[in-house]
Design a protein around this motif. Structure first.
Motif, PDB file in Angstrom:
ATOM      1  N   VAL A 164       0.854  -1.190   0.000  1.00 32.20           N
ATOM      2  CA  VAL A 164       0.000   0.000   0.000  1.00 32.20           C
ATOM      3  C   VAL A 164       0.889   1.238   0.000  1.00 32.20           C
ATOM      4  O   VAL A 164       1.861   1.305   0.767  1.00 32.20           O
ATOM      5  CB  VAL A 164      -0.922   0.025   1.236  1.00 32.20           C
ATOM      6  CG1 VAL A 164      -1.780   1.302   1.236  1.00 32.20           C
ATOM      7  CG2 VAL A 164      -1.811  -1.213   1.274  1.00 32.20           C
ATOM      8  N   VAL A 165       0.590   2.217  -0.875  1.00 31.88           N
ATOM      9  CA  VAL A 165       1.288   3.506  -0.886  1.00 31.88           C
ATOM     10  C   VAL A 165       0.247   4.601  -0.670  1.00 31.88           C
ATOM     11  O   VAL A 165      -0.950   4.383  -0.891  1.00 31.88           O
ATOM     12  CB  VAL A 165       2.069   3.728  -2.195  1.00 31.88           C
ATOM     13  CG1 VAL A 165       3.180   2.700  -2.342  1.00 31.88           C
ATOM     14  CG2 VAL A 165       1.134   3.680  -3.405  1.00 31.88           C
ATOM     15  N   SER A 166       0.703   5.783  -0.247  1.00 34.09           N
ATOM     16  CA  SER A 166      -0.257   6.784   0.212  1.00 34.09           C
ATOM     17  C   SER A 166      -0.005   8.184  -0.343  1.00 34.09           C
ATOM     18  O   SER A 166       1.135   8.587  -0.560  1.00 34.09           O
ATOM     19  CB  SER A 166      -0.233   6.857   1.745  1.00 34.09           C
ATOM     20  OG  SER A 166      -0.584   5.621   2.317  1.00 34.09           O
ATOM     21  N   HIS A 167      -1.116   8.923  -0.530  1.00 32.56           N
ATOM     22  CA  HIS A 167      -1.138  10.362  -0.766  1.00 32.56           C
ATOM     23  C   HIS A 167      -1.660  11.040   0.495  1.00 32.56           C
ATOM     24  O   HIS A 167      -2.122  10.377   1.432  1.00 32.56           O
ATOM     25  CB  HIS A 167      -2.057  10.705  -1.944  1.00 32.56           C
ATOM     26  CG  HIS A 167      -1.443  10.544  -3.288  1.00 32.56           C
ATOM     27  ND1 HIS A 167      -0.882  11.576  -3.995  1.00 32.56           N
ATOM     28  CD2 HIS A 167      -1.323   9.435  -4.078  1.00 32.56           C
ATOM     29  CE1 HIS A 167      -0.443  11.141  -5.169  1.00 32.56           C
ATOM     30  NE2 HIS A 167      -0.694   9.835  -5.248  1.00 32.56           N
ATOM     31  N   ARG A 168      -1.639  12.377   0.501  1.00 35.09           N
ATOM     32  CA  ARG A 168      -2.154  13.133   1.637  1.00 35.09           C
ATOM     33  C   ARG A 168      -3.668  13.316   1.569  1.00 35.09           C
ATOM     34  O   ARG A 168      -4.284  13.775   2.530  1.00 35.09           O
ATOM     35  CB  ARG A 168      -1.485  14.513   1.705  1.00 35.09           C
ATOM     36  CG  ARG A 168       0.005  14.476   1.977  1.00 35.09           C
ATOM     37  CD  ARG A 168       0.518  15.871   2.326  1.00 35.09           C
ATOM     38  NE  ARG A 168       0.230  16.840   1.278  1.00 35.09           N
ATOM     39  CZ  ARG A 168       1.056  17.111   0.273  1.00 35.09           C
ATOM     40  NH1 ARG A 168       2.211  16.465   0.155  1.00 35.09           N
ATOM     41  NH2 ARG A 168       0.720  18.026  -0.635  1.00 35.09           N
ATOM     42  N   ASP A 169      -4.273  12.965   0.423  1.00 34.39           N
ATOM     43  CA  ASP A 169      -5.718  13.138   0.246  1.00 34.39           C
ATOM     44  C   ASP A 169      -6.226  12.037  -0.675  1.00 34.39           C
ATOM     45  O   ASP A 169      -5.447  11.211  -1.170  1.00 34.39           O
ATOM     46  CB  ASP A 169      -6.020  14.532  -0.326  1.00 34.39           C
ATOM     47  CG  ASP A 169      -7.372  15.076   0.117  1.00 34.39           C
ATOM     48  OD1 ASP A 169      -8.265  14.252   0.426  1.00 34.39           O
ATOM     49  OD2 ASP A 169      -7.540  16.308   0.143  1.00 34.39           O
ATOM     50  N   SER A 170      -7.507  12.043  -0.918  1.00 33.92           N
ATOM     51  CA  SER A 170      -8.158  11.029  -1.744  1.00 33.92           C
ATOM     52  C   SER A 170      -7.447  10.842  -3.085  1.00 33.92           C
ATOM     53  O   SER A 170      -7.038  11.811  -3.725  1.00 33.92           O
ATOM     54  CB  SER A 170      -9.615  11.443  -1.981  1.00 33.92           C
ATOM     55  OG  SER A 170     -10.248  10.600  -2.912  1.00 33.92           O
ATOM     56  N   VAL A 171      -7.316   9.594  -3.512  1.00 36.43           N
ATOM     57  CA  VAL A 171      -6.677   9.279  -4.792  1.00 36.43           C
ATOM     58  C   VAL A 171      -7.770   9.088  -5.839  1.00 36.43           C
ATOM     59  O   VAL A 171      -8.674   8.272  -5.665  1.00 36.43           O
ATOM     60  CB  VAL A 171      -5.789   8.017  -4.695  1.00 36.43           C
ATOM     61  CG1 VAL A 171      -5.063   7.782  -6.019  1.00 36.43           C
ATOM     62  CG2 VAL A 171      -4.791   8.152  -3.555  1.00 36.43           C
ATOM     63  N   ARG A 201       8.402   1.950  -3.793  1.00 35.14           N
ATOM     64  CA  ARG A 201       8.915   3.278  -3.430  1.00 35.14           C
ATOM     65  C   ARG A 201       8.498   4.325  -4.451  1.00 35.14           C
ATOM     66  O   ARG A 201       8.328   4.025  -5.630  1.00 35.14           O
ATOM     67  CB  ARG A 201      10.433   3.242  -3.327  1.00 35.14           C
ATOM     68  CG  ARG A 201      10.947   2.400  -2.164  1.00 35.14           C
ATOM     69  CD  ARG A 201      12.454   2.508  -2.030  1.00 35.14           C
ATOM     70  NE  ARG A 201      13.131   1.974  -3.208  1.00 35.14           N
ATOM     71  CZ  ARG A 201      14.454   1.939  -3.359  1.00 35.14           C
ATOM     72  NH1 ARG A 201      15.232   2.429  -2.396  1.00 35.14           N
ATOM     73  NH2 ARG A 201      14.992   1.428  -4.444  1.00 35.14           N
ATOM     74  N   MET A 202       8.363   5.581  -3.969  1.00 36.09           N
ATOM     75  CA  MET A 202       8.051   6.669  -4.876  1.00 36.09           C
ATOM     76  C   MET A 202       9.260   6.952  -5.764  1.00 36.09           C
ATOM     77  O   MET A 202      10.375   7.096  -5.281  1.00 36.09           O
ATOM     78  CB  MET A 202       7.670   7.941  -4.116  1.00 36.09           C
ATOM     79  CG  MET A 202       7.203   9.064  -5.036  1.00 36.09           C
ATOM     80  SD  MET A 202       7.022  10.668  -4.202  1.00 36.09           S
ATOM     81  CE  MET A 202       5.752  10.265  -3.011  1.00 36.09           C
ATOM     82  N   LEU A 203       9.016   7.062  -7.081  1.00 36.91           N
ATOM     83  CA  LEU A 203      10.085   7.345  -8.040  1.00 36.91           C
ATOM     84  C   LEU A 203      10.129   8.819  -8.423  1.00 36.91           C
ATOM     85  O   LEU A 203      11.202   9.401  -8.550  1.00 36.91           O
ATOM     86  CB  LEU A 203       9.893   6.486  -9.292  1.00 36.91           C
ATOM     87  CG  LEU A 203       9.851   4.971  -9.078  1.00 36.91           C
ATOM     88  CD1 LEU A 203       9.593   4.265 -10.409  1.00 36.91           C
ATOM     89  CD2 LEU A 203      11.129   4.467  -8.433  1.00 36.91           C
ATOM     90  N   LYS A 204       8.948   9.421  -8.650  1.00 33.50           N
ATOM     91  CA  LYS A 204       8.866  10.826  -9.052  1.00 33.50           C
ATOM     92  C   LYS A 204       7.596  11.446  -8.508  1.00 33.50           C
ATOM     93  O   LYS A 204       6.616  10.742  -8.229  1.00 33.50           O
ATOM     94  CB  LYS A 204       8.883  10.954 -10.587  1.00 33.50           C
ATOM     95  CG  LYS A 204      10.234  10.740 -11.230  1.00 33.50           C
ATOM     96  CD  LYS A 204      10.180  10.902 -12.726  1.00 33.50           C
ATOM     97  CE  LYS A 204       9.465   9.759 -13.416  1.00 33.50           C
ATOM     98  NZ  LYS A 204      10.180   8.480 -13.324  1.00 33.50           N
ATOM     99  N   GLN A 205       7.615  12.765  -8.393  1.00 30.74           N
ATOM    100  CA  GLN A 205       6.420  13.522  -8.012  1.00 30.74           C
ATOM    101  C   GLN A 205       6.230  14.652  -9.019  1.00 30.74           C
ATOM    102  O   GLN A 205       7.151  15.424  -9.279  1.00 30.74           O
ATOM    103  CB  GLN A 205       6.557  14.078  -6.600  1.00 30.74           C
ATOM    104  CG  GLN A 205       5.284  14.684  -6.054  1.00 30.74           C
ATOM    105  CD  GLN A 205       5.379  14.968  -4.563  1.00 30.74           C
ATOM    106  OE1 GLN A 205       5.868  16.013  -4.165  1.00 30.74           O
ATOM    107  NE2 GLN A 205       4.908  14.023  -3.748  1.00 30.74           N
ATOM    108  N   PHE A 206       5.030  14.729  -9.596  1.00 29.41           N
ATOM    109  CA  PHE A 206       4.705  15.735 -10.595  1.00 29.41           C
ATOM    110  C   PHE A 206       3.865  16.813  -9.910  1.00 29.41           C
ATOM    111  O   PHE A 206       2.692  16.585  -9.596  1.00 29.41           O
ATOM    112  CB  PHE A 206       3.943  15.105 -11.758  1.00 29.41           C
ATOM    113  CG  PHE A 206       4.706  14.008 -12.465  1.00 29.41           C
ATOM    114  CD1 PHE A 206       5.386  14.266 -13.653  1.00 29.41           C
ATOM    115  CD2 PHE A 206       4.731  12.716 -11.951  1.00 29.41           C
ATOM    116  CE1 PHE A 206       6.079  13.260 -14.310  1.00 29.41           C
ATOM    117  CE2 PHE A 206       5.424  11.698 -12.602  1.00 29.41           C
ATOM    118  CZ  PHE A 206       6.100  11.980 -13.777  1.00 29.41           C
ATOM    119  N   SER A 207       4.461  17.969  -9.679  1.00 31.17           N
ATOM    120  CA  SER A 207       3.819  19.048  -8.940  1.00 31.17           C
ATOM    121  C   SER A 207       3.688  20.274  -9.835  1.00 31.17           C
ATOM    122  O   SER A 207       4.662  20.709 -10.449  1.00 31.17           O
ATOM    123  CB  SER A 207       4.646  19.393  -7.692  1.00 31.17           C
ATOM    124  OG  SER A 207       4.095  20.492  -7.008  1.00 31.17           O
TER     125      SER A 207
END
Length: 281
Positions: A164-171, A201-207
């Motif tokens: 399980v991996v997580s975000h700070r809000d609903s996916v 593991r997280m590889l990248k974050q698109f912000s």
């Protein structure tokens, strides 16, 4: 709203909150047929990669299997019942012998497509409602995107949860890379994250979006891939595989749906418009 493109019939298929499925001629935009078998919002439409059959899922808690025969619009085959709340995704797998679905009831189900019998039920973390579900191209993995902010990765050989991996809000959305080694998740936290399937593991974050991200798709390219995201900030963003924004396109309302066929990209907005774009190669 959801979109699909049926290549052999040259039609676009759209699903809507008005309980209908529309079959459109491409590229004239003429409506060829209106399908009205669902009794609530039609959440999604999905075409089989093998037969071209159509699967629709609805907030009436059901899925409907349709078949294109000779005409340019499909005929009704059967209704699948078993979910106890809104159905969010339906897909053909295993050479069309099975169907997989997800629901706000917190479950993902595997069905025998011929009989309509439910083979297996898997529950998302915290029994949270599932906003979206995706199967990897090699059909070894399933990902469920939850209202609880978690993404569950499942092994489709054993129907067991791997991690399980997580975000700070609903996916809101999940999609796999074409090689099935990477998973992308779009969230109400305004981010798209990519995860390694083997490592978790997280590889990248698109912000870069300023409101929730509703959907993302992957466009394979000789240099790797482009990631395309749609957001409530009324934009579509095209990202390089390194995570930088290459292009931004603007709608007049939140963009809720993306669909791709070869070099063509279709985007649908809450203003009830559908735009078709041609990707640069």
């Amino acid at each position: 709203m959801s979109l699909a493109y049926q290549t052999s019939k040259n039609v676009i298929i759209s699903a809507s909150a008005d309980e209908t499925i529309l079959i459109w001629d491409f590229p004239t935009g003429e409506i060829l047929c209106v399908l009205e078998s669902h009794t609530n919002w039609v959440r999604g439409v999905q075409l089989s990669a093998n037969s071209g059959d159509l699967l629709s899922c609805s907030y009436d808690n059901t899925l409907i299997h349709w078949k294109f025969v000779e005409k340019r619009y499909p005929e009704y085959v059967k209704t699948l019942t078993g979910h106890t709340y809104f159905v969010t995704v339906g897909k053909f797998i295993s050479g069309d012998s099975q169907i997989v679905s997800s629901s706000y009831d917190g479950s993902a189900k595997i069905w025998d497509s011929k009989s309509g019998y439910c083979i297996e039920t898997m529950c998302h973390s915290n029994n949270s409602r599932i906003n979206h579900m995706e199967i990897s191209p090699d059909e070894k993995w399933m990902a469920t995107a939850g209202e609880d902010g978690n993404v569950c990765i499942w092994c489709m050989l054993s129907y067991t949860r791997k991690f399980v991996v997580s975000h700070r809000d609903s996916v809101r959305w999940v999609v796999f890379s074409s090689n099935s080694n990477e998973l992308f998740s779009a969230s109400e936290d305004k981010l798209v994250n990519s995860w390694g399937i083997q490592s978790g593991r997280m590889l990248k974050q698109f912000s870069g979006h300023t409101d929730q991200v509703n959907e993302c798709i992957i466009y394979p390219h000789q240099c790797g891939y482009f990631m395309i995201s749609a957001s409530n900030d009324k934009t579509i963003k095209i990202w390089s595989h390194t995570g930088s924004v290459l292009q931004t396109e603007i709608h007049s309302s939140p963009v809720v749906v993306l669909a791709r066929q070869n070099v063509f990209l279709a985007s649908a907005s809450r203003d009830r418009s559908v735009s078709v774009w041609k990707m640069r190669t």
